[in-house]
Design a protein around this motif. Sequence first.
Motif, PDB file in Angstrom:
ATOM      1  N   ASP A  76       3.484  25.212 -24.727  1.00 31.50           N
ATOM      2  CA  ASP A  76       2.574  24.544 -23.730  1.00 31.50           C
ATOM      3  C   ASP A  76       2.382  23.214 -23.525  1.00 31.50           C
ATOM      4  O   ASP A  76       1.500  22.762 -24.313  1.00 31.50           O
ATOM      5  CB  ASP A  76       1.462  25.445 -23.718  1.00 31.50           C
ATOM      6  N   VAL A  77       2.827  22.600 -22.581  1.00 34.89           N
ATOM      7  CA  VAL A  77       2.608  21.197 -22.286  1.00 34.89           C
ATOM      8  C   VAL A  77       1.397  20.950 -21.413  1.00 34.89           C
ATOM      9  O   VAL A  77       1.430  21.196 -20.139  1.00 34.89           O
ATOM     10  CB  VAL A  77       3.860  20.536 -21.785  1.00 34.89           C
ATOM     11  N   GLY A  78       0.263  20.497 -21.911  1.00 30.09           N
ATOM     12  CA  GLY A  78      -1.063  20.410 -21.283  1.00 30.09           C
ATOM     13  C   GLY A  78      -1.379  18.814 -20.803  1.00 30.09           C
ATOM     14  O   GLY A  78      -0.360  18.098 -20.795  1.00 30.09           O
ATOM     15  N   ASN A  79      -2.362  18.807 -20.224  1.00 26.15           N
ATOM     16  CA  ASN A  79      -2.794  17.485 -19.716  1.00 26.15           C
ATOM     17  C   ASN A  79      -2.904  16.296 -20.721  1.00 26.15           C
ATOM     18  O   ASN A  79      -2.545  15.121 -20.637  1.00 26.15           O
ATOM     19  CB  ASN A  79      -4.097  17.565 -18.886  1.00 26.15           C
ATOM     20  N   THR A  80      -3.527  16.795 -21.999  1.00 24.94           N
ATOM     21  CA  THR A  80      -3.975  16.071 -23.168  1.00 24.94           C
ATOM     22  C   THR A  80      -2.953  16.077 -24.328  1.00 24.94           C
ATOM     23  O   THR A  80      -2.866  15.052 -25.183  1.00 24.94           O
ATOM     24  CB  THR A  80      -5.099  15.856 -23.437  1.00 24.94           C
ATOM     25  N   ARG A  81      -2.293  17.326 -24.617  1.00 21.55           N
ATOM     26  CA  ARG A  81      -1.605  17.562 -25.720  1.00 21.55           C
ATOM     27  C   ARG A  81      -0.885  18.780 -25.680  1.00 21.55           C
ATOM     28  O   ARG A  81      -0.689  19.340 -24.602  1.00 21.55           O
ATOM     29  CB  ARG A  81      -2.492  17.871 -27.029  1.00 21.55           C
ATOM     30  N   ILE A  82       0.258  18.806 -26.560  1.00 18.94           N
ATOM     31  CA  ILE A  82       1.158  20.082 -26.550  1.00 18.94           C
ATOM     32  C   ILE A  82       0.680  20.946 -27.573  1.00 18.94           C
ATOM     33  O   ILE A  82       0.433  20.777 -28.734  1.00 18.94           O
ATOM     34  CB  ILE A  82       2.381  19.484 -26.713  1.00 18.94           C
TER      35      ILE A  82
END
Length: 244
Positions: free
Chosen positions: A6-12
């Motif tokens: 899951d590649v999020g806005n701030t981290r993975i």
Amino acid sequence: MILAVDVGNTRIKAAVFEGTILLEVFVFMKTELEKSIQNILNKYKKISHLVVSSVSDVEKQAFISFESSVNIHFVSHKDSFPFVNCYETPQTLGIDRMVLAAGATLQFPSQNRLVIDAGTCVTYDFIDENDNYLGGAISPGLRLRYEALHNYTAKLPLLTLENPKHFTAKSTSESIHSGVVNGLVCEIDGFINQYKAQFSNFIIILTGGDTEFLAKRLKNTIFANSNFLLESLNQTFQYKIKND
């Protein structure tokens, strides 16, 4: 084995699954993506599929180097999902929200479901008991609220998340903590109460990076699972395999 990323806005965030069993969770920054993925593949040599959900600017090219060792699938709007998408602009609906809706549909059949993902943004997604995705809402998360108060005022300091000592604060710093934390808690409880007033046979799922912090402050009964998106990503991929 499946590696869900899951590649999020701030981290993975990533997790290794064997069937439906979650074996291990990993969290790392975007700059560490290739090294971290390689380390996971070295540790779990039976991983055959890498499944990616991204709302960020991380390019697909960053994953291409792993094509020789695993099958890579990027979740997209073209995939099969276990719900009817009633969003008026379906192509603008975030992949992360679609994955969460799929997980809620598969894990909690024949119920009205509200999924709340508390991360950089707070997203609300509602799927009714007939598996219709009806939409939801997006608002700033805790970190964005702190940053907005600092960035768009002249003198308010930039604070980090802290449990407010008093509801009625007696200093500027305490006032910011009370406004940010209690404001979001009241917002979430308010959204839940609005849905509960309209629907019965109802479950609320809270997930995201701020799950643990927020869960114990909410008045409503919720199902809290900070790894729900990763589990939903695995379930969504399993559903795709069975229905393609």
